[in-house]
Design a protein around this motif. Structure first.
Motif, mmCIF file in Angstrom:
data_model
loop_
_atom_site.group_PDB
_atom_site.id
_atom_site.type_symbol
_atom_site.label_atom_id
_atom_site.label_comp_id
_atom_site.label_asym_id
_atom_site.label_seq_id
_atom_site.Cartn_x
_atom_site.Cartn_y
_atom_site.Cartn_z
ATOM 1 N N SER A 2 0.833 -1.211 0.000
ATOM 2 C CA SER A 2 0.000 0.000 0.000
ATOM 3 C C SER A 2 0.867 1.261 0.000
ATOM 4 C CB SER A 2 -0.886 0.013 1.250
ATOM 5 O OG SER A 2 -0.083 0.177 2.373
ATOM 6 N N ALA A 34 -3.769 9.142 5.321
ATOM 7 C CA ALA A 34 -4.372 8.049 6.092
ATOM 8 C C ALA A 34 -5.745 8.472 6.612
ATOM 9 C CB ALA A 34 -3.455 7.663 7.254
ATOM 10 N N LYS A 37 -8.206 8.400 3.745
ATOM 11 C CA LYS A 37 -8.417 7.077 3.170
ATOM 12 C C LYS A 37 -9.282 6.197 4.077
ATOM 13 C CE LYS A 37 -5.766 3.318 1.175
ATOM 14 N NZ LYS A 37 -4.854 2.397 1.792
ATOM 15 N N GLU A 38 -9.044 6.326 5.391
ATOM 16 C CA GLU A 38 -9.705 5.400 6.300
ATOM 17 C C GLU A 38 -10.993 6.009 6.829
ATOM 18 O OE1 GLU A 38 -6.760 4.277 9.191
ATOM 19 O OE2 GLU A 38 -5.385 3.733 7.560
ATOM 20 N N ALA A 39 -11.908 5.124 7.243
ATOM 21 C CA ALA A 39 -13.172 5.615 7.816
ATOM 22 C C ALA A 39 -12.867 6.358 9.115
ATOM 23 C CB ALA A 39 -14.081 4.433 8.086
ATOM 24 N N GLN A 45 -12.856 2.365 18.477
ATOM 25 C CA GLN A 45 -11.465 2.611 18.036
ATOM 26 C C GLN A 45 -10.828 3.743 18.849
ATOM 27 O OE1 GLN A 45 -12.798 3.042 13.943
ATOM 28 N NE2 GLN A 45 -11.082 1.763 13.310
ATOM 29 N N GLU A 183 -0.737 7.705 12.731
ATOM 30 C CA GLU A 183 -1.728 8.073 13.751
ATOM 31 C C GLU A 183 -1.172 9.125 14.695
ATOM 32 O OE1 GLU A 183 -3.334 4.706 15.925
ATOM 33 O OE2 GLU A 183 -4.232 3.966 14.059
#
Ligand code: NAD
Length: 501
Positions: A2, A34, A37-39, A45, A183
């Protein structure tokens, strides 16, 4: 394999090494890619990220205590535990407990003609939050904003202070152990790196530091229209009502002034004492300092000044006051034993401080307390109001008309009544400054909201009055207008030539 904005995942290893200014843009690109791209992270979470952070704090507890003590020259484990670690754990637990409530959509009112539509506010993560931290509480002032930003679902880039290099490096290692760099990531460096960091196009920039640097940071952020929270400093007064120099008052003032040797944004900066109480105040201050620190500045519980430059500045403040005629009083015991620890600055009272003295012109940030007297509470209020709005204001006395007058007529970030600095530990209260002591707040719901975007959403119902207001306008539009604007408006306006619907 990726790729995120051109950075392949196996390149992430390179972020385990310290990231300096030049790489910060690449990190921001990585985190933003990131994020997009991510939910959006859901409740579980976010809770898991807070749990990781909590576990890291507890796992590294001793190392944090050691690193901070080494960076300062000396700071006791107790002080670091009480003033930093407990605060971080409490903040994480508070956010975890309240997360579901904070994240909940908020139903909002819908006007009559828009019924049967629905309106609500969604608190959405902003994206990538930049956090810049000072040296005085190098751990909690990094980790509490970090926890808040994670709770709000963001990615976070941190820039700790160069003046506490061991702690900053430890923070980098701790976080690299617990979070992938897309993150949470740490950028290491001094003012140059800070300047480059504050010029990045974050989705929010959270800065804690001096008013002077805060101005530069806001200016840099404005180039990209990045919203800022500025947690700044200033001179926080403590006002003691006539006849209230007692044990409780003095313990609280000495605690607030000498914790971290006064190197605290919310430490009482100067004292306003009724003129009849001045001698009593000085006597009791000295006695209380002696009780708190029986070995004087050599006491294990007394913190060192962070650098020679800061130590020299404090010396200059005292010498300037002495030179201009103030009565400088060493408040502690055994000052001669200070040489046993690096940069121990003895607790000092400056009685008869005047406005032309440096000690009354700049934030002290050390164990020096100037004492001024007042005759009436109005005079004390005027004195506070002639100066920039403080980060905190403390009052000792009865909850009477004088107290109410002071609260009503002064504006400060926060207020403590019959205590000092304890408002910071109230997780559910917003904490922040006003005017030159800061902009925006964190802690409590306010912190979560500062790092979220409040997105208003309106959902149209199957049927709505509003649809009758489209052209061509006619009787229903007239009715709606007179219902909203009143009959007088309808009479004064000639809609009669319009065909009826
Ligand atoms: P500082 O403003 O010198 O530094 C804060 C951060 O800004 C550091 O990370 C530093 O590297 C960076 N920096 C320095 N120069 C910069 C520049 N030109 N451009 C961009 N970034 C730059 O503050 P400090 O000396 O570390 O901390 C002490 C100050 O912080 C005091 O004024 C104190 O009142 C304030 N403070 C406020 C709070 C609060 O919560 N309101 C808490 C702690 C400290």
């Amino acid at each position: 394999m990726s790729t995120l904005n051109g950075i392949r995942s196996h390149d992430f290893d390179r972020y385990l090494e310290p990231v300096h200014g030049a790489d910060a843009q690449a990190l921001l690109d990585l985190q933003r890619a990131a994020f997009l791209k991510e939910a959006r992270p859901d409740h579980d979470q976010r809770k898991a990220r807070l749990a990781l952070l909590r576990a890291a704090v507890l796992a590294y507890r001793s190392e944090v205590e050691e690193a901070i003590s080494a960076d300062f020259g000396h700071r006791s484990r107790h002080e670091t535990g009480i003033m930093e670690l407990v605060g971080v754990i409490q903040a994480i637990d508070y956010l975890t407990r309240n997360l579901r409530r904070f994240m909940r959509r908020e139903r909002r009112h819908v006007g009559f003609i828009y019924r049967s539509g629905r309106a609500y506010v969604e608190y959405q993560p902003k994206g990538v939050v930049g956090v810049m931290a000072p040296w005085n509480y190098p751990f909690s002032l990094t980790f509490i904003p970090l926890a808040t930003a994670l709770a709000a679902g963001n990615r976070v880039m941190l820039k700790p202070s160069e003046l506490t290099p061991r702690t900053s490096d430890l923070i980098r290692r701790m976080l690299a152990d617990s979070f992938p760099p897309e993150e949470v990531a740490v950028v290491i460096g001094g003012p140059d790196v800070g300047a480059a960091f504050s010029a990045l196009a974050f989705d929010h920039l959270f800065f804690t530091g001096s008013t002077q640097v805060g101005r530069k940071v806001m200016k840099a952020a404005s180039e990209n229209l990045v919203p800022v929270t500025l947690e700044l400093g200033g001179k926080s007064p403590v006002v003691v009502a006539r006849g209230h120099v007692d044990d409780r008052t003095m313990s609280s003032i000495v605690f607030g002034k000498l914790a971290n040797a006064g190197q605290m944004c919310v430490a009482p900066d100067y004292a306003l004492i009724h003129e009849h109480d001045r001698e009593e105040f000085v006597t009791q201050y000295k006695a209380t300092v002696a009780r708190f620190y029986p070995d004087g500045p050599a006491s294990e519980d007394y913190t060192s000044i962070v650098s020679d430059r800061h130590y020299d500045r404090l010396t200059l403040l005292v010498e300037d006051a002495r030179h201009k005629g103030a009565n400088v009083i060493a408040a502690g015991l055994k000052p001669e034993r200070a040489t046993g620890k690096p940069r121990t600055f003895p607790p000092t009272l400056i009685v008869g401080a005047r406005d032309d003295m440096m000690v009354m012109r700049e934030e002290i940030f050390g164990p020096i307390l100037p004492v001024r007297t007042y005759r009436t509470m109005d005079e004390a209020i005027d004195y506070v109001n002639r100066r920039p709005r403080p980060l905190a204001l403390y009052y000792f006395g009865a909850r009477d008309a004088e107290c109410e007058g002071l609260l009503e007529r002064t504006t400060s970030g926060n207020v403590g009544i019959n205590n000092t600095i304890m408002h910071v530990a109230q997780d559910d209260l917003p904490f922040g400054g006003v005017g030159s002591s800061g902009m925006g707040a964190y802690h409590g719901l306010e912190g979560f909201r500062a790092m979220s975007h409040a997105k208003g959403v309106f959902i149209q119902g199957r049927w709505s009055f509003a649809r009758l207001l489209h052209a061509p306008f006619g009787r229903l539009a007239n009715l709606a207008l007179s219902a909203t604007l009143g009959k007088a408006h309808a009479r004064a306006t000639d809609y009669s030539s319009k065909a009826s619907l």
